[in-house]
Design an enzyme around this catalytic site. Structure first.
Site, short mmCIF file in Angstrom:
data_model
loop_
_atom_site.label_atom_id
_atom_site.label_comp_id
_atom_site.label_asym_id
_atom_site.label_seq_id
_atom_site.Cartn_x
_atom_site.Cartn_y
_atom_site.Cartn_z
N GLY A 241 0.83 -1.20 0.00
CA GLY A 241 0.00 0.00 0.00
C GLY A 241 0.86 1.24 0.00
O GLY A 241 2.06 1.20 0.29
N ALA A 243 1.42 5.45 1.22
CA ALA A 243 1.49 6.12 2.51
C ALA A 243 0.09 6.33 3.07
O ALA A 243 -0.83 6.76 2.36
CB ALA A 243 2.21 7.47 2.34
N ARG A 244 -0.07 6.00 4.36
CA ARG A 244 -1.34 6.19 5.08
C ARG A 244 -2.52 5.49 4.38
O ARG A 244 -3.65 5.93 4.48
CB ARG A 244 -1.67 7.68 5.23
CG ARG A 244 -0.64 8.47 6.02
CD ARG A 244 -0.51 7.94 7.42
NE ARG A 244 0.25 8.85 8.29
CZ ARG A 244 0.66 8.55 9.51
NH1 ARG A 244 0.38 7.35 10.00
NH2 ARG A 244 1.34 9.41 10.23
N GLY A 246 -3.49 2.45 5.09
CA GLY A 246 -4.10 1.49 6.01
C GLY A 246 -3.46 0.12 5.93
O GLY A 246 -3.98 -0.85 6.48
N HIS A 283 1.82 3.27 16.54
CA HIS A 283 1.83 1.85 16.21
C HIS A 283 1.79 0.99 17.47
O HIS A 283 1.06 0.00 17.54
CB HIS A 283 3.09 1.51 15.39
CG HIS A 283 2.91 1.73 13.92
ND1 HIS A 283 2.86 0.70 13.03
CD2 HIS A 283 2.76 2.86 13.19
CE1 HIS A 283 2.70 1.18 11.79
NE2 HIS A 283 2.65 2.50 11.87
N ASP A 326 7.12 -5.19 9.69
CA ASP A 326 6.69 -3.86 9.23
C ASP A 326 7.90 -2.92 9.31
O ASP A 326 8.27 -2.49 10.39
CB ASP A 326 5.54 -3.37 10.11
CG ASP A 326 4.79 -2.18 9.51
OD1 ASP A 326 5.22 -1.69 8.46
OD2 ASP A 326 3.78 -1.77 10.10
#
Length: 425
Positions: A241, A243-244, A246, A283, A326
């Protein structure tokens, strides 16, 4: 033992009365749900749904043979009727047992909110566990079971055949049951108490399948102990995905119902960077408190750890605690730092070869791992072409890494605007 679900929704049902939200607007047909209620072998009714006699008739059942009606939670929905001829609804005190004349045994278990969970054993020894809405077991006893007399690994009861609970609202409840051994790969996990905070349409079923559970329409009949309906869980998943988008939330959601998750943060800390510190803090606050965290870019040993000792049986299923990595973009940044890939001369003089060796080793470790793995990475190929050679090099290498890593995964997802699109699996 047969279970008919007269309803599968939250106490107010789905759709909620007069609610304009997207989940309620799309809750039609099989996705419309009355308050959850269970009819067990036509003799035991757990909780009440609106118009229970009509709900039973629509499912091809009758309430004429019901000998016991039990309630699991303080009722917060619309007024419920008790059809004439049914026993007066009651409750069983936590830790107490109730035996029915037809051979069913019911044990009441404590939960962490007002209400009672019920463990039901059939005449042939089948076992199911039903938790009220928003509830989790009140505790675990040394990994051997649910406090208050539920699953007892030391006693040899084994995992439940069927578990019905609020999967999306309390994924930690499912994680705790798995940690105790009360739920294993053969347990049929069915989501009930579905409310309008669940995603509408097919997304609900995708999310449930990702944690080894399923949802069924009102009126469905379940055979306790039937194995074929249990979703197969992927061993390796790559979540991509921008940036931002999800993507990290999606990755975390996929493991929220599993115990002993190891969160592998490849970014580390950055001295004096307040924005980066805020991102790290966000996070951490979002993760379940039971997860462990390690900050490292040394991924190959983690992927190789907790593998099977050998034997054909071990190759059929994941082994060891799940890893959530991550993210791969930060891992690649670290490795490119180490091999000097940002400098053109170093890159052509051996940096390229050194980076290929490191990425090949990572991909080989993913291919060989027995652990469940969910990895997050940035999708950077759709934006503006970087202005510098180093920027273009990073973009190209990350694209190659994503493609190689994804080729070894059973599932690959692309997250856009918080919506997960399945590219594979």
């Amino acid at each position: 033992m047969d279970v008919t679900l007269l309803g599968t929704g939250a106490p107010l049902g789905l759709p909620r009365p007069d609610c304009p939200c997207a989940a309620c607007a799309t809750a039609v047909g099989d996705e419309a749900r009355a308050a959850t209620a269970l009819l067990v072998d036509g003799a035991l009714l757990i909780d009440l749904t609106p118009g229970p006699a009509f709900a039973a008739a629509r499912a091809g059942q009758s309430l004429a043979g019901v000998r016991q009606v039990l309630l699991s939670h303080p009722h917060e929905g619309p007024a419920m009727e008790v059809p004439a001829g049914l026993p007066t609804p009651g409750r069983v005190a936590d830790g107490r047992e109730l035996a029915l004349l037809d051979g069913h045994r019911i044990r009441a278990l404590a939960v962490d909110i007002p209400g009672t969970a019920y463990e039901i054993s059939g005449p042939a020894g089948e076992r199911l566990l039903y938790l009220p809405p928003g509830a989790a077991p009140a505790g675990l006893v040394d990994g051997n079971g649910v406090a208050g007399g539920g699953y007892d690994g030391a006693g040899g009861n084994g995992p439940y055949d069927l578990v019905l609970l609020d999967v999306l609202g309390r994924p930690d409840a499912l994680a705790r049951l798995r940690a105790s051994g009360a739920v294993d790969a053969a347990t049929d996990v069915v989501a009930v108490h579905l409310d309008h905070d669940v995603p509408p349409g097919p997304e609900l079923h995708r999310r449930l399948a990702a944690v080894g559970a399923r949802a069924v329409p009102d009126g469905s009949a379940l055979v306790v102990g039937e194995y074929h309906a249990v979703p197969d869980l992927p061993r390796r998943t790559l979540v991509l995905g921008g940036a931002r988008s999800g993507k990290s939330v999606e990755a975390e959601r996929r493991l929220a119902a599993f115990p002993d998750v190891l969160y592998v943060a490849t970014g580390g800390g950055r001295d004096g960077d307040a924005d980066w510190a805020a991102r790290i803090s966000l996070h951490r606050e979002r993760r379940p408190s039971s997860w462990r965290t390690v900050e490292t870019c040394d991924l190959v040993p983690l992927l190789a750890a907790d593998g099977p000792d050998g034997g054909a049986e071990a190759t059929d299923r994941p082994v060891g605690s799940p890893l959530l990595i991550d993210c791969l973009a930060l891992w690649l940044t670290h490795v490119m730092d180490e091999v000097g890939a940002w400098d053109d001369e170093t890159w052509e003089g051996g940096g390229r070869k050194a980076l290929r060796e490191r990425t090949d080793a990572l991909v080989a470790a993913v291919r060989a791992t027995r652990r469940p793995v969910v990895a997050v990475s940035n999708e950077v190929g759709s934006g503006v072409v970087p202005a510098t050679p180093a920027g273009r090099r990073f973009r190209d290498e990350l694209g190659r890494l994503n493609a190689s890593f994804g080729a070894e995964c059973e599932q690959v997802l692309l997250v856009v605007a918080g919506q997960a699109l399945a590219l594979r699996g």
